[in-house]
Design a protein around this motif. Structure first.
Motif, PDB file in Angstrom:
ATOM      1  N   TYR A 256     -22.186 -24.539 -63.057  1.00 28.44           N
ATOM      2  CA  TYR A 256     -20.961 -23.926 -62.537  1.00 28.44           C
ATOM      3  C   TYR A 256     -21.160 -23.221 -61.195  1.00 28.44           C
ATOM      4  CZ  TYR A 256     -18.624 -24.772 -66.997  1.00 28.44           C
ATOM      5  OH  TYR A 256     -18.054 -25.362 -68.093  1.00 28.44           O
ATOM      6  N   CYS A 257     -22.398 -22.968 -60.797  1.00 25.54           N
ATOM      7  CA  CYS A 257     -22.638 -22.239 -59.542  1.00 25.54           C
ATOM      8  C   CYS A 257     -23.450 -23.103 -58.579  1.00 25.54           C
ATOM      9  CB  CYS A 257     -23.370 -20.927 -59.816  1.00 25.54           C
ATOM     10  SG  CYS A 257     -22.492 -19.806 -60.916  1.00 25.54           S
ATOM     11  N   PRO A 258     -22.832 -24.091 -57.960  1.00 27.59           N
ATOM     12  CA  PRO A 258     -23.572 -25.000 -57.083  1.00 27.59           C
ATOM     13  C   PRO A 258     -24.091 -24.347 -55.810  1.00 27.59           C
ATOM     14  CG  PRO A 258     -21.218 -25.404 -56.907  1.00 27.59           C
ATOM     15  CD  PRO A 258     -21.391 -24.428 -58.028  1.00 27.59           C
ATOM     16  N   MET A 259     -23.554 -23.157 -55.449  1.00 23.04           N
ATOM     17  CA  MET A 259     -23.965 -22.490 -54.222  1.00 23.04           C
ATOM     18  C   MET A 259     -25.048 -21.435 -54.452  1.00 23.04           C
ATOM     19  SD  MET A 259     -20.200 -22.029 -52.455  1.00 23.04           S
ATOM     20  CE  MET A 259     -20.917 -21.496 -50.903  1.00 23.04           C
ATOM     21  N   LEU A 260     -25.543 -21.335 -55.679  1.00 26.47           N
ATOM     22  CA  LEU A 260     -26.544 -20.318 -55.996  1.00 26.47           C
ATOM     23  C   LEU A 260     -27.803 -20.502 -55.146  1.00 26.47           C
ATOM     24  CD1 LEU A 260     -26.928 -17.934 -57.992  1.00 26.47           C
ATOM     25  CD2 LEU A 260     -28.240 -19.508 -59.418  1.00 26.47           C
ATOM     26  N   GLN A 261     -28.246 -19.402 -54.536  1.00 29.09           N
ATOM     27  CA  GLN A 261     -29.437 -19.427 -53.689  1.00 29.09           C
ATOM     28  C   GLN A 261     -30.613 -18.683 -54.296  1.00 29.09           C
ATOM     29  OE1 GLN A 261     -28.460 -18.019 -49.747  1.00 29.09           O
ATOM     30  NE2 GLN A 261     -26.556 -19.195 -49.661  1.00 29.09           N
TER      31      GLN A 261
END
Length: 310
Positions: A256-261
């Motif tokens: 659900y969090c494709p932008m997680l860094q």
């Protein structure tokens, strides 16, 4: 010699205040020098007053000034022994355009009485950092949520007064939050965090570190609602586990969090490498090293590494 100094001061003040002195010179001076300048003359005092009236950022970390002087800056009616009254009257007294207010670790002097007038005059604040200000009460956060509805970044780490109802009220009024630091706010539970995730879905940074009451439920709800999340900190959340009955909780985060860094899970004893490997494949920065072998418990306690395959 005195005549030369007076001529130099006059030539400095002869520069355009609005176009040169305030935006391009005073904005680069440390706070201690600005306070000192007020002692030079009435004209300098007027200049400094103008600067603080138009100041958009006020950052004050504990050691910048003596606590007596700092208290004077905000309270405006009590003067410390280091700075005369006329030198501090105007500082922040007329500020109404602040966008950033950072008072981190000013617990030795900051109370609601000093902070509330500043918040009430600066309703366009976008960033507020009150981390470690344990002298405040819930009244301060109520004032922030009521007056600063466009708030983007808030840090209240280690503030014991932050509880579930207070956080829910903040979420209702400040839905545009992008960054929220709740590290060490140990009175918060899953229900408040889940409510926050639904109301503040545009969060990109969230820290829930140092809270033993947070469980998988909070992590899952944050992941499903805050799709733009970039940084998640759950260090020392001892009840977060990755082995639920039907799924790995961090697989949900990866989905659900494709932008997680970045993900911080240090000192979470029930988090295993099997749940983090998908995030590592996506180049998410994890604050614990991957142990050799597979599906071994992460060495999050800095203890000796145990080979489970022996």
């Amino acid at each position: 010699m005195e005549e030369e100094e007076q001529a130099l001061a006059f030539s400095f003040l002869a520069l355009p205040w609005d176009d040169i002195l305030v935006p391009h010179i005073l904005s680069y001076l440390p706070l201690t020098q600005l306070v000192t300048l007020q002692r030079v003359s009435k004209q300098f005092r007027t200049l400094i007053r103008l600067f603080f009236a138009r100041c958009r950022s006020f950052q004050l970390v504990g050691p910048c000034l003596p606590k007596e002087a700092v208290r004077s800056l905000l309270k405006d009616n009590k003067v410390g022994p280091c700075i005369p009254k006329e030198a501090v009257r105007s500082l922040l007294k007329h500020s109404k355009v602040l966008r950033r207010l950072s008072l981190e670790n000013c617990s030795s002097w900051l109370t609601d009485k000093e902070l509330l007038p500043v918040i009430s005059r600066n309703r366009r604040l976008l960033t507020v950092d009150l981390s470690g200000c344990v002298g405040l009460t819930r009244r301060s956060l109520v004032a922030v949520s009521s007056n600063c509805v466009h708030l983007r970044r808030l840090a209240v780490a280690r503030c014991d007064f932050v509880d579930g109802p207070l956080l829910c009220s903040l979420a209702d009024r400040c839905g545009a939050l992008r960054s929220l630091d709740l590290s060490g706010c140990c009175r918060l539970k899953d229900d408040a965090i889940c409510y926050l995730a639904k109301k503040c879905a545009r969060l990109t940074f969230l820290s829930l570190a140092l809270n033993e009451k947070i469980t998988d439920e909070s992590v899952e709800e944050v992941a499903k609602n805050c799709r733009g999340l970039e940084h998640l900190d759950i260090r020392c959340c001892l009840r977060v586990r990755d082995r639920a009955i039907r799924y790995h909780i961090f697989w949900t985060v990866a989905e659900y969090c494709p932008m997680l860094q970045s993900l911080k899970v240090r000192h979470c004893p029930d988090v295993t490498e099997s749940s983090l490997k998908l995030l590592r494949k996506r180049n998410v920065l994890v604050d614990v090293h991957s142990p050799p072998g597979r599906d071994r418990l992460l060495a999050v306690h800095y203890g000796p590494y145990v080979n489970l395959q022996v």
